[in-house]
Design an enzyme around this catalytic site. Structure first.
Site, PDB file in Angstrom:
ATOM      1  N   ASP A  88      18.135  38.440  42.945  1.00  0.00           N
ATOM      2  CA  ASP A  88      19.247  37.478  42.988  1.00  0.00           C
ATOM      3  C   ASP A  88      20.292  37.867  41.953  1.00  0.00           C
ATOM      4  O   ASP A  88      19.966  38.121  40.790  1.00  0.00           O
ATOM      5  CB  ASP A  88      18.714  36.068  42.692  1.00  0.00           C
ATOM      6  N   SER A 117      14.529  33.830  46.199  1.00  0.00           N
ATOM      7  CA  SER A 117      14.278  33.581  44.780  1.00  0.00           C
ATOM      8  C   SER A 117      13.138  32.582  44.575  1.00  0.00           C
ATOM      9  O   SER A 117      12.460  32.603  43.547  1.00  0.00           O
ATOM     10  CB  SER A 117      15.545  33.051  44.102  1.00  0.00           C
ATOM     11  N   HIS A 132      23.164  35.975  41.406  1.00  0.00           N
ATOM     12  CA  HIS A 132      24.023  34.830  41.122  1.00  0.00           C
ATOM     13  C   HIS A 132      23.664  34.222  39.763  1.00  0.00           C
ATOM     14  O   HIS A 132      22.502  33.922  39.495  1.00  0.00           O
ATOM     15  CB  HIS A 132      23.887  33.785  42.233  1.00  0.00           C
TER      16      HIS A 132
END
Length: 779
Positions: free
Chosen positions: A537, A590, A539
């Site tokens: 991930d 995630s 972000h």
């Protein structure tokens, strides 16, 4: 690892494993992951470490066999062997160590569709909806078509990259055009996509009405793709032959509701053809989870009465497929639904948003080819338009279609169908209070005015500190975004736009918060918190906000960044002596990684509390999947709640706070498990009866110690310990890290970047050790 397994899973696999690589110890995390993924047997054939400066290998038979024994005891392995640098002595040591350990049971077949580029997209129950990027399609994008006709494939690559950046989970590629060689164009473009890691991480949908073009795309597609599409219009024999070819390439397949008599338009024909298609695919053992039905998205509001029920029939057929064809998925191209209103984007986007709101909430549709980033938030659609749109989609009355057409004519005559309408909306929301403007900008993902609005909020006198702006209107806006996303009324691309606005707002305020912090008296930190976005991930906006908020409340925050492996998090927790670990993630995969981190923390004896946060996380998932792995685990709804949770976990009433969490999460978990009607659990007594039986007398699992109880060693000769020191943690503490292949001690000294400094530090440490040993400073 997940993407690799997804790409080979279709083959007739006996065993999936890992060989060669970095050495036995370093392969541990990957062996564990493969064991969790594989539905077959697993193997490990490691090197005897990495080659040394002379081309030899340093891991001894005892070291390798001990490590492999640990993996086997964890239930990860079925087959072991040796690769580079191993000798008959290594193999014998492995055999001696492993012969008494029970092999890993063969994995169980699961029915989770997993697509993959460089990264996996797993269609677990937590994935509510996957949007398929539609703009690399000659049939649907005039701009993309022009680029390909001009031979400007690099600019076409930029179109694909932008879709991934905006949150497209799958990229549709279609090269169907009468003046373009589809095979050549498809092959060239897909090879180009593979050269860009930012684009290649997303799975592809190979889209064509010509099967030879589809096969050309499959030949050069990495990972696991989707084929769009095949159908029974070619007859059963050819349909099955095409399905076998797709299966051989390992792709999932979209099946259209067509047969030899044509396209299914009504509910009865849709479900008849889909049922027949499904049954035929079962005869060739096509994985049911890799079957995706497109029940035909047809245009409504055409002026023909027989078309008015197309929306209802589509939703009913989608529901029937989900309820009657086990593990099958549903997809569709939504642009067809609103085609009657081409040129009036306001109406078209409202129709798509309203349709998806109902389809997703009821879990009737798994994916759609749609520009999700352009859709309005369902709750923001003008109530009059929303009512007209839903009347038409659900065919609620005989004049629903005519009423929407009349509205469209009015909209067209006033020029309010496009940019002008947007301008009116801008004027309207810009007249609100600064708090309302900030919230609106976040929900809508509007970045143009954020600089001025944040500065106005900072200087207007309403907020005593910059942090109050973050904890107030900005977090209120993000909370609304989270609620809408959770309800399926916002989509991932829209969430990413909102997050970018939040990131910019926080960046504007950060210098003022840093200045404020520097003027405060130096105080001992309230505690140390490690924050990390988990592996897979990228972000980090929400995590960064949590870091700012905690930092402003006198917590020492160690931000590990994005794409953090479990091993990196574990090492940092020990090195930093963390009081709390916080995990963040935006995408659904995630969630699985967070479960893995919790398991690893427990296995490694790391007992600090674990915080879980991010757009796809929830209290339900935390309670059901993560907390059973690690008891002290808390879901944090948003950044504004982080200070309260952290202070409670580190305060004098910690146990009282945790007891409340335990009670709440136990109730959530029990309620969830009770809802799983088809699951049968054994009683505690039954489970105990199935426990391991150890014959302590005849086959003890460990050697009996020479002496029981506490053994005290006084004045041990320190020089005998010096050679046993592991110097790798020493260099890690000093943040001296070499680069492959000179990463660890002693190869670290050969690293051209840090080798000389590492050698100097090592020599100073040796001097200190000599002094300690000679003067008997320690006993």
């Amino acid at each position: 690892m997940d993407a690799f397994y997804a790409s080979i899973r279709h083959a007739n696999i006996f065993c999936a494993g890992i060989n060669c690589a970095l050495g036995c110890e370093e392969m541990g995390p990957y062996v564990e992951r493969m064991s969790g993924l594989s539905e077959y047997y697993t193997s490990c054939y490691p090197n005897a470490g990495l080659p040394n400066a002379m081309g030899g290998y340093d891991e001894t038979p005892e070291e390798m066999s001990t490590t492999l024994g640990r993996y086997a005891e964890n239930g990860w392995l079925n087959i072991v062997g040796g690769c580079c640098g191993t000798t008959p002595a290594h193999i014998k040591a492995m055999s001696d160590t492993l012969k008494t350990i029970k092999p890993r049971p063969k994995g169980k077949i699961h029915h989770i569709m997993t697509l993959a580029g460089l990264e996996p997209v797993r269609f677990t129950p937590e994935i509510v909806f996957a949007n398929v990027g539609e703009r690399c399609n000659l049939s649907g994008s005039i701009a993309f078509k022009r680029l390909i006709k001009e031979g400007n494939y690099e600019a076409g690559l930029a179109v694909a990259r932008k879709q991934v950046e905006e949150g497209a989970m799958i990229i549709d590629v279609n090269m169907d055009d009468g003046l373009i060689d589809g095979v050549v164009a498809m092959t060239k473009f897909i090879n180009l996509l593979a050269s860009d890691p930012d684009v290649a991480r997303a799975p592809l949908m190979i889209d064509s009405s010509k099967f030879h073009v589809i096969e050309a795309g499959l030949k050069c597609t990495q990972g696991k793709a989707i084929v769009n599409s095949i159908s029974l219009k070619v007859g059963e024999a050819e349909f099955l032959e095409q399905a076998k070819i797709i299966r051989r390439y390992g792709a999932a397949v979209v099946c259209m509701a067509f047969d030899e008599d044509g396209q299914a338009a009504d509910y009865e024909n849709k479900i008849r053809i889909c049922k027949r298609t499904y049954d035929l695919l079962m005869t060739i053992d096509f994985p049911p989870e890799d079957i995706i039905f497109d029940p035909n998205v047809l245009t409504i509001c055409t002026g023909m009465e027989e078309h008015n029920n197309y929306g209802v029939d589509l939703l009913r057929a989608s529901q029937w497929i989900k309820e009657n064809l086990p593990y099958a998925k549903v997809s569709g191209g939504l642009s067809n639904l609103s085609f009657s209103f081409r040129g009036l984007e306001k109406i078209r986007m409202a129709m798509h948003s309203a349709f998806l709101n109902h389809a997703i909430q009821n879990r009737w549709m798994d994916m759609a080819i749609v520009n999700a980033g352009a859709l309005p938030v369902y709750t923001d659609i003008d109530p009059k338009l929303l009512g007209l749109v839903e009347d038409a989609i659900f065919n609620r009355n005989s004049d629903a279609s005519e009423a929407l057409v009349t509205y469209a004519e009015e909209l067209k005559s006033t020029g309010m169908g496009g940019a002008d309408a947007k301008e009116v909306k801008v004027d309207e929301w810009r007249s609100r209070t600064v708090e309302a403007r900030l919230q609106h900008a976040l929900v809508k993902g509007i970045v143009e005015f954020i600089d001025n609005d944040v500065e106005e909020a900072r200087t207007c006198g309403k907020f005593a500190r910059p942090l109050e702006i973050i904890e107030g209107p900005l977090m209120d806006g993000m909370s609304e975004v989270g609620d809408l996303f959770g309800k399926g009324q916002m989509f991932l691309p829209q969430v990413i736009k909102s997050a970018r606005v939040m990131k910019k707002a926080v960046a504007i305020l950060t210098p003022y918060m840093e200045k404020e912090k520097s003027l405060q008296a130096v105080q001992k930190a309230n505690g140390k918190v490690i924050l990390a976005t988990v592996k897979g991930d990228v972000h980090d906006i929400g995590k960064n906000i949590v870091g700012v908020v905690l930092g402003c409340n006198n917590y020492d925050v160690v931000d590990l960044g994005v794409m953090c492996s479990c091993e990196k998090i574990m090492a940092a927790a020990k090195e930093e002596k963390a009081d709390i670990i916080g995990l963040s993630g935006l995408i659904t995969p995630s969630l699985d990684e967070m479960v893995h981190v919790a398991k690893t923390m427990k296995r490694n004896g790391i007992t600090v509390p674990l915080l879980i946060g991010g757009a796809t996380t929830s209290k339900m998932h935390t309670a059901v999947k993560i907390q059973p792995q690690l008891r002290d685990c808390v879901h944090v709804v948003d950044a504004s709640k982080s200070v309260v949770v952290v202070s409670s976990l580190l305060g004098k009433n910690k146990q009282e706070f945790l007891d409340e969490i335990y009670e709440t999460y136990d109730e959530i978990r029990e309620e969830y498990l009770d809802s799983q009607k088809d699951r049968v659990y054994k009683t505690l007594l039954q489970a105990r009866a199935l426990g391991p039986k150890i014959d302590w007398a005849n086959k003890p699992p460990v050697r009996k110690p020479n002496k029981h109880g506490i053994i005290t060693i006084d004045d041990f000769p320190l020089d005998q310990l010096v050679d046993r020191i592991d110097w790798n943690p020493f260099f890690q503490v000093w943040q001296i890290r070499g680069k492959y292949p000179n990463r660890d001690y002693p190869r670290l000294f050969n690293c051209p970047h840090v080798g000389s400094e590492a050698k100097k530090l090592f020599e100073e440490a040796q001097d200190m050790l000599k002094d300690i040993v000679s003067t008997r400073q320690l006993k």
